[in-house]
Design an enzyme around this catalytic site. Structure first.
Site, short mmCIF file in Angstrom:
data_model
loop_
_atom_site.label_atom_id
_atom_site.label_comp_id
_atom_site.label_asym_id
_atom_site.label_seq_id
_atom_site.Cartn_x
_atom_site.Cartn_y
_atom_site.Cartn_z
CB CYS A 91 -3.71 -3.71 -22.52
SG CYS A 91 -4.10 -5.53 -22.15
CD GLU A 110 -4.04 -11.76 -19.44
OE1 GLU A 110 -3.63 -10.92 -18.48
OE2 GLU A 110 -5.20 -12.44 -19.06
CG HIS A 138 -2.15 -0.71 0.90
ND1 HIS A 138 -2.99 -1.34 1.86
CD2 HIS A 138 -2.84 -0.85 -0.42
CE1 HIS A 138 -4.06 -1.80 1.14
NE2 HIS A 138 -4.08 -1.62 -0.05
CG ASP A 172 -1.26 -12.15 -15.48
OD1 ASP A 172 -0.75 -12.23 -14.64
OD2 ASP A 172 -2.36 -11.66 -15.71
C1 PEP Z 1 -1.81 -8.18 -17.90
O1 PEP Z 1 -1.65 -9.19 -17.25
O2 PEP Z 1 -0.94 -7.51 -18.58
C2 PEP Z 1 -2.97 -7.25 -17.93
C3 PEP Z 1 -3.23 -6.36 -18.49
O3 PEP Z 1 -4.17 -7.87 -16.99
P1 PEP Z 1 -3.84 -7.46 -15.49
O4 PEP Z 1 -2.70 -6.76 -15.01
O5 PEP Z 1 -5.35 -6.88 -15.03
O6 PEP Z 1 -3.76 -8.92 -14.91
MG MG Z 2 -3.33 -10.33 -16.75
#
Ligand code: PEP
Ligand code: MG
Length: 954
Positions: free
Chosen positions: A888, A817, A581, A841
């Site tokens: 992303c 991922e 946090h 991921d």
């Molecule tokens: C990722 O794994 O890159 C992703 C965008 O999903 P999250 O970070 O929400 O697991």
């Molecule tokens: Mg992810």
């Protein structure tokens, strides 16, 4: 979890003696494919170590740790011996329950079983049972007592309305494992019954596993149906367990004494009035159980025997379990606790024997009760009271040294070090009187409450406010206060009682098999330290007036939130991870932070100049003038670049040679769309719908979801929206959707694996999306896809629902991922409309490094050539089929990654709103041909560091 079913039972068996019965059991386990032949040896060895006779004519033969590898599948088999078998020590067994367990899964079964055994004589009935069902009924038949203890009472809750009060009551029942998720919804559907005096009653039988009663009161007066609400009873009803309580309650209300409940000072007073389980006011001591397989039959037997040696009652409970204490002299009761390694046991003894019994029992438990135990990493109250001191051997890093650690909050900071040493607390172990100590404590808690409330009010970001709202809840947790009160009555000083209770609560939190929850132990210790400092009158050391770099062992979130960003240039800590946090607060306040740099940083002399690079996760001690000048130039250039980039944020991102890359925003709530568009987003590239689910106390229904998605689409005014279906499980729990504890949650049931197990949830979400999507460019994608079958199941569901809710401009794709999905991209690309690469991921699975790991996460770098190879495979496959690819994950916002990703052919980059302008500017500075050449070199590099150097020097 292991369950008892009639198929597991063989009736009417006969065995001449115990060895014959064990052979029969082993044969049955082998025949059913649960174990290998060698398991018989385990059964025999275990009996040789000590009889597995449980009581009431039941034995529980099982293997030893050495024969665990003989177990194929965890399970149980039951053999009934109507003639009985001599189990030694004059015990006759009529039912043998053979257990094949790979770990301690069978503890829960024993817990259920022994709870059912109670005190009645079952042996004879088990012997006479004529069918498996009759036998099962005997084992499960004992009525369960109503759960009503301090954990079930929550007073003065800060709730806004009656519904929220119901939700809080249901939550207590769920925490006590009386009900599953969804019980709040059941209660909301029932008609509340006014009992008079502003007391209300709600009950349901749906989904109740154990009867329990919760009592909750609001902090300020509420009304419901024009009547006052002073308190609410929520009953998880099962059988007749609550009848006695109900009679008592009626008598109380007839006597006009309802006020005693809703004006009660604490949960103990409520329990006294209602006749709940009140912990005896006996001396007690706590100890963390270290036995690898918990308090199973052998150590429990040892403990019961030891306890029987004292001429007085001894009780044991598992702290935080919500279960009442049991007699330590009863083996079956001890087993019914189901205590696991890492849980804290509280042993209480009658005052007449406490002085001898407690030290003896605690020492025996610490020593493993006859088993060899691997000691637990223990933090003592003394350690909490003074943050661990700097080890003597560790030396301060030499001038010019650059330390690599976890990049927790970006930015460059330069300033003199202000090293905050451990606070020293001095307090007496014993207090003046319980009343006086309680007053001190209440005053200290009151002062800290006001302090935290100010942090909530001042909190610039929702993320900061949320953290401190949780701190307020922790501070007001009635279970904590009750435990402290008990210690005060036993003579402890306020400080000693507070330290002991906070520390054991933090240890319980750490013992949970959940990395995120365990990390919240830091929050508990944070409030613990604040209250302790208040009690002891210790003030924080005075910080310099000029902008400085704060150096600490580990910062609590409230330490960070209190900082003045105008005076604190940066934060450097010895310990801590990126998901702590304190790191979140630092990011929200815009203070550059590097955490987990090791103990040596605490030896740096205050006043030494430090240079922090929060982007790269580096800290340089006493940097040279040249290094400082370079960093200052870099910082100024970056500021200038950002300002220029912000000016052009609404223009498209096109490379110098005319190649356009779409730059979109990652968001988690509808309210964020306006800001994203204002910051230049060309669409939303990732809507994390789990954040919408998490913002609701129960799963949002179709209409609620539809409205939320509609707001996003309307806010985008024709720009595309890429929505990810619910991505929970693993490290992202939903409070109302409990998932069985998993040894490796990141490799467990998460993402699409979970939603395919709950097609109703997925279907509701898809319907809501499709209903909102007509007339808009809607892209739906599934998270964590690892196999082609998962994709096809998801796609088929969309196609079926689309017939009912047509959407003209719809694309359906998947997130990449998991390495298997990237490797299968050539197959998947023929079927999907698009890919979006989740590098967060993908990196952790490719490098086998936990993305939240306090020390490894710095190395889990998405620019690792192995990750880039997978991105390359994905892009090539997609383009070969005319499909587009986005990224992303966090990597898309990394300035050094942008040229590589563009060079690999990624079509869209989706980043947090504040990074959009910078990413667009990064694209505009490239030529596609140069980026492609760079990407080719990156693919054949040896490490992420090499790739970073390559881009920096390009
Ligand atoms: C990722 O794994 O890159 C992703 C965008 O999903 P999250 O970070 O929400 O697991
Ligand atoms: Mg992810």
């Amino acid at each position: 979890m292991l369950e008892l079913t009639s198929e597991q039972i063989s009736m009417g068996q006969a065995a001449a003696d115990k060895p014959a019965a064990l052979r029969l059991m082993a044969d049955r386990l082998v025949a059913d494919g649960l174990v290998a032949e060698g398991y018989l040896q385990g059964l025999q060895d275990r009996e040789a170590q000590g009889s597995t006779y449980l009581g009431q004519g039941i034995a529980i033969p099982h293997g030893t740790p050495a024969t665990r590898d003989q177990v194929f599948t965890t399970g149980v088999r039951l053999l009934q011996f109507p003639e009985g078998v001599d189990w030694g020590d004059g015990q006759r067994v009529y039912l043998a329950i053979g257990i094949a367990a790979k770990s301690d899964e069978h503890l829960r079964l024993l817990q259920l079983l022994t709870r059912a055994l109670g005190e009645t004589d079952l042996g004879e009935a088990l012997r006479r049972a004529s069918t498996p069902d009759a036998l099962l009924k005997l084992l499960q038949g004992a009525p369960q007592a109503l759960a009503l203890d301090a954990q079930m009472v929550s007073l003065s809750l800060p709730v806004d309305d009656f519904e929220e009060l119901v939700w809080r009551g249901a939550r207590l029942l769920r925490q006590a494992e009386c009900v599953g998720s969804g019980f709040a919804g059941q209660l909301q559907q029932m008609a509340p019954l006014p009992l008079g005096e502003g007391l209300w009653w709600l009950h349901s039988e749906q989904g109740v596993g154990r009867p329990g009663l919760a009592f909750v009161t609001p902090e300020r007066p509420l009304t419901y149906q024009d009547q006052a609400v002073n308190g609410l009873f929520c009953l998880a009803s099962l059988g007749e367990a609550h009848e006695a309580l109900l009679e008592r309650l009626c008598a109380l209300l007839i006597a006009g004494r309802g006020e005693e409940l809703f004006h009660a000072a604490n949960s103990r007073a409520v329990l006294e009035v209602l006749g709940g389980d009140i912990p005896p006011d006996w001396p007690s001591a706590q100890v963390t159980l270290a036995n690898a397989h918990g308090l199973h039959a052998r150590p429990a037997k040892e403990l019961a025997q030891l306890a029987k040696g004292f001429d007085g009652e001894v009780q044991v409970r598992v702290l935080g379990s919500g279960e009442a204490p049991v007699s330590a002299k009863s083996l079956s009761r001890l087993l019914s606790l189901g205590a696991r390694r890492g849980q804290v046991l509280e042993v209480a003894a009658e005052p007449t024997i406490a002085e001898q019994a407690l030290p003896a029992l605690i020492a025996a438990i610490e020593q493993g009760l006859g088993e060899e135990v691997e000691p637990l990493p223990l933090v003592t109250p003394e350690q909490l009271a003074s943050v661990p001191s700097t080890p003597v051997q560790v030396e301060a890093p030499a001038a010019g040294t650059t330390l690599r650690a976890v990049a927790a909050a970006p930015g460059i900071a330069i300033g003199p070090a202000h090293v905050e040493g451990p606070q020293q607390f001095d307090y007496p172990a014993k207090g003046e009187s319980a009343a006086a100590e309680r007053q001190h404590l209440e005053a200290a808690i009151g002062a800290i409450r006001i302090d935290i409330q100010q942090l909530v009010e001042r909190g610039a970001a929702q993320s900061i406010r949320d953290i401190f709202i949780t701190h307020l809840e922790m501070l007001d947790d009635p279970a904590l206060i009750d435990e402290v009160s008990l210690r005060l009555r036993q003579g402890d000083s306020a400080a000693a009682a507070w330290v002991a209770v906070i520390e054991s609560a933090a240890q319980r939190q750490e013992a949970l098999h959940d990395a995120l929850l365990a990390e919240r132990a830091a929050d508990l210790r944070d409030i613990g330290r604040r209250v302790l400092a208040q009690l002891c009158g210790v003030e924080a050391s005075r910080a310099p007036d000029e902008p400085y770099v704060l150096v600490m062992d580990e910062v609590g979130p409230s330490d960070v939130a209190r900082l003045d960003p105008a005076r604190v240039a940066g934060i450097l800590t010895a310990r801590g991870g990126a998901t702590a946090h304190s790191a979140i607060v630092a990011r929200a306040l815009g203070i550059p932070a590097v955490v987990g740099a090791g103990e040596a940083v605490l030896r740096i002399a205050s006043g030494t100049v430090l240079l922090l690079d929060g982007q790269r996760g580096q800290a340089t001690v006493a940097p040279t003038q040249e290094a400082l000048a370079r960093a200052r130039t870099e910082r100024d250039q970056r500021a200038a670049r950002l300002a220029a980039a912000a000016e052009r944020r609404h223009e498209p991102a096109v490379t110098l040679d005319g190649h356009a890359v779409e730059v979109c925003a990652n968001i988690g709530e509808a309210a964020a769309v306006a800001k994203a568009v204002e910051q230049g987003a060309e669409g939303v590239g990732l809507l994390r719908t789990e954040l919408i689910f998490m913002a609701h106390p129960q799963a949002p229904d179709q209409a609620t979801q539809r409205a939320e998605y509609q707001r996003v689409l309307d806010g985008l005014e024709g720009r595309p929206l890429v929505v990810r279906t619910l991505d929970v499980g693993g490290d992202k729990p939903l409070p109302y959707w409990p998932i069985a504890a998993e040894e490796n949650p990141f490799l467990g049931v998460r993402g699409i694996r979970l939603t395919l197990q709950r097609p109703d949830v997925m279907e509701t979400q898809l319907r809501a999306l499709l209903q909102a999507g007509q007339g808009h460019p809607l892209r739906i994608m599934f998270p964590m896809v690892a196999t082609v079958e998962e994709w096809r199941l998801g796609r088929d569901m969309v196609q079926r629902l689309r017939l009912e809710h047509p959407v003209d401009d719809l694309q359906v794709g998947i997130m990449i991922e998991v390495p298997s999905a990237a490797l299968l991209a050539p197959v998947l690309a023929a079927e999907v409309d698009f890919f979006s690469i989740g590098t967060n991921d993908l990196t952790q699975y490719t490098l086998a490094m936990d993305r939240g790991h306090p020390t490894l996460s710095a190395q889990a770098d998405g620019l690792h050539p192995a990750v880039l190879q997978l991105i390359d495979i994905t892009v090539r496959a997609a383009h070969a089929h005319g499909k587009w690819v986005g990224v992303c994950g966090e990597l898309a916002a990394d300035p050094l990654a942008v040229p590589v990703l563009v060079g690999l052919g990624v079509d869209e980059l989706s980043v947090s709103a504040r990074s959009i302008a910078e990413v667009k500017a990064g694209v505009r500075a490239l030529t596609l041909s140069n980026a492609q050449a760079l990407a080719r070199q990156a693919l054949v590099s040896a490490s992420a560091g090499d790739v970073r150097a390559l881009v920096e020097n390009a």
